[in-house]
Structures are given as C-alpha cells and as structure tokens.
Design an enzyme around this catalytic site. Structure first.
Site, mmCIF file in Angstrom:
data_model
loop_
_atom_site.group_PDB
_atom_site.id
_atom_site.type_symbol
_atom_site.label_atom_id
_atom_site.label_comp_id
_atom_site.label_asym_id
_atom_site.label_seq_id
_atom_site.Cartn_x
_atom_site.Cartn_y
_atom_site.Cartn_z
ATOM 1 N N ASP A 23 0.771 -1.110 -0.164
ATOM 2 C CA ASP A 23 -0.511 0.109 -0.096
ATOM 3 C C ASP A 23 1.060 1.231 0.048
ATOM 4 O O ASP A 23 2.025 1.358 0.624
ATOM 5 C CB ASP A 23 -0.915 0.134 1.337
ATOM 6 C CG ASP A 23 -2.012 0.902 1.564
ATOM 7 O OD1 ASP A 23 -2.842 1.790 0.231
ATOM 8 O OD2 ASP A 23 -2.121 1.440 2.403
ATOM 9 N N ASP A 25 -0.526 5.221 0.860
ATOM 10 C CA ASP A 25 -0.392 5.798 2.117
ATOM 11 C C ASP A 25 -0.481 5.412 3.628
ATOM 12 O O ASP A 25 -1.644 4.860 3.010
ATOM 13 C CB ASP A 25 -1.981 6.849 1.493
ATOM 14 C CG ASP A 25 -1.736 7.962 0.806
ATOM 15 O OD1 ASP A 25 -0.920 9.080 0.962
ATOM 16 O OD2 ASP A 25 -1.636 7.880 -0.351
ATOM 17 N N ASP A 200 -2.786 -0.276 6.034
ATOM 18 C CA ASP A 200 -2.746 0.496 6.862
ATOM 19 C C ASP A 200 -4.176 0.361 7.319
ATOM 20 O O ASP A 200 -5.135 1.318 8.623
ATOM 21 C CB ASP A 200 -2.415 1.642 7.566
ATOM 22 C CG ASP A 200 -2.553 2.550 5.949
ATOM 23 O OD1 ASP A 200 -3.379 3.337 7.148
ATOM 24 O OD2 ASP A 200 -2.667 2.446 5.085
#
Length: 253
Positions: A23, A25, A200
């Site tokens: 991922d 961000d 996240d």
C-alpha cells in the site's frame, strides 16, 4: 473468514520467494492533511530498486491513488494496481488498463462538486474510475459528507462507497485490493511466489483476506482491528524493515 484482532506477530524474516505488495498512504508514507502533502523518504527509490532486484521484479504497489500519481511521488515505476484495482499494470513497462466505469463516476463527482466548492477544507479527489471525498480538514462535517455521498451514488448500479480514514470513496463494487492482488498473482513475475501484503487502512482488509487465503504474509501498519497476521507500530518502523529486507536479499542474492 479470518477474525479481526488488535495485535499481531513481529515482522517475519525476509524470503527470496516472496511477491511483495505494498500500500502507499499510511504504509510507505505518513498520512497527510491532503493527498498532495505526503512526504516520501528520500531513500525510497533506492530501497525499492533493491527489493526489485532481490525479489526478481516481484514488487508491486497496491494503492487507492492512481498509478501515475504513485509513480510521480515514489520516483520509480513499479508493477501494481491503482484506484483499488481499477488500474492494473502487470509489469513495469506495461500499459495501464483503463477502467470501464469512468462515465458513471464522473456523474457522481459532478453531484459532489458544489459541496466541496462551498468549503475549501473539503477535497474532491477524482481518479480513473473512482472519486474520493476527503473531510480530514473538516471532521465535524462527516455526517454531511456521508449524506452527500449517499445521495450522489443513489440510482447508480454496480457502485459502492468505501469508508476510509476520514475519506469516502465511490468505486465499482466488484473491484478492490484483493481483486488486484489475485490478478497480479496470476502473471509473472508474481505467479508461483508467496504473496506478502502490507497496509494500514480498512481498504486493505480485502487484500489481507486474499493473501491469507493464498497462505501468504499479511502486515498491518499501526493500530486498529485487522485480519493481518503480523503487526508493526508505525510507517517509520515498516520502512526500516523494508530497508533490512532489501539489504538481506542483496546479501543472499
């Protein structure tokens, strides 16, 4: 389905047979007040180059952003998926597959535009095949933003809303990060490897589910419930681990 939990195992030792999916961000960069305000570690291009070499090219970014935007911010082109899988690039020099649902998304964006124009703290991020309404700078307007997004997608077919960290994103409902990883795992250089996915946010949980079903490694960055098996406390700690992985694989390669 794997259960959601608040904790996880320490990060695993690197293996040369991994296929690494990352991922962007909140994983490779800290979250910022606006999408354009993120700061990328200056060492990241070198780290990613080391990972590509050590893993035979099997390193991909799987992001909610467009791939063109991730390319610009990272300073290196990777295989991967943008806009939660609406864009797919199977290898570094491949063309990005365009989404088929862009027309309906444009209509949703036009409905949301007056809300954003009336409050400069709100951000409307248009992407290929998706549109995101950010209220990070105006959290007290969450209820209004939810109502506006619900009204904007009313009457559309095949579109659903993803609920992220102070962002609401409308996208086709058959596409998510798990869908993207499944597709990439079917082609070289990813096919036949053990998938490793780090993320996240709630939007990463689809990816965690697919990777666990493939007997791979799932890594959650930061706090919060997750079905990921492994856990690291912060973006900084995760990047330090990536640097270690690149170094170890270089030494064993």
């Amino acid at each position: 389905m794997d259960s959601m939990k608040e904790d996880g195992l320490p990060l695993p030792a690197p293996q040369p047979g991994w296929a690494l999916f990352l991922d962007f961000d909140g994983t490779l960069t800290e979250l910022a007040p606006s999408p354009d305000a993120v700061v990328v570690d200056p060492a990241m291009p070198q780290v990613l180059a080391g990972l590509l070499e050590g893993l035979g090219g099997a390193v991909a970014v799987v992001s909610g952003r467009s791939l063109a935007e991730v390319d610009r911010l990272l300073g290196v082109v990777l295989p991967g998926a943008g806009v939660h899988g609406l864009e797919l690039r199977t290898h570094r020099d491949a063309e990005i597959r365009p989404p088929a649902e862009a027309e309906g998304i444009a209509v949703i964006a036009s409905v949301l535009t007056p809300l954003v124009e009336a409050d400069p703290r709100l951000i409307l991020e248009t992407k290929p095949g998706a549109v995101a309404l950010h209220y990070r700078r105006a959290p007290e307007r969450e209820k209004e933003c939810r109502a506006a997004m619900k009204a904007a997608v009313a009457g559309t077919t095949g579109i659903h809303v993803i609920d992220g960290k102070m962002v609401l994103e409308a996208k086709p409902d058959h596409v998510n990060k798990g869908y993207a990883i499944e597709n990439l795992m079917q082609v070289p250089p990813f096919a036949g490897r053990v998938p490793v996915f780090a993320g996240d946010d709630r939007t990463d949980e689809d990816g965690f589910g697919v990777v666990r079903a493939l007997k791979g490694v799932t890594i959650k960055i930061g706090p919060g419930l997750s079905r990921a098996e492994y856990r690291v406390a912060s973006v900084e700690a995760f990047i330090d681990w990536l640097k270690e992985v690149a170094s170890v694989l270089s030494d064993t390669g």
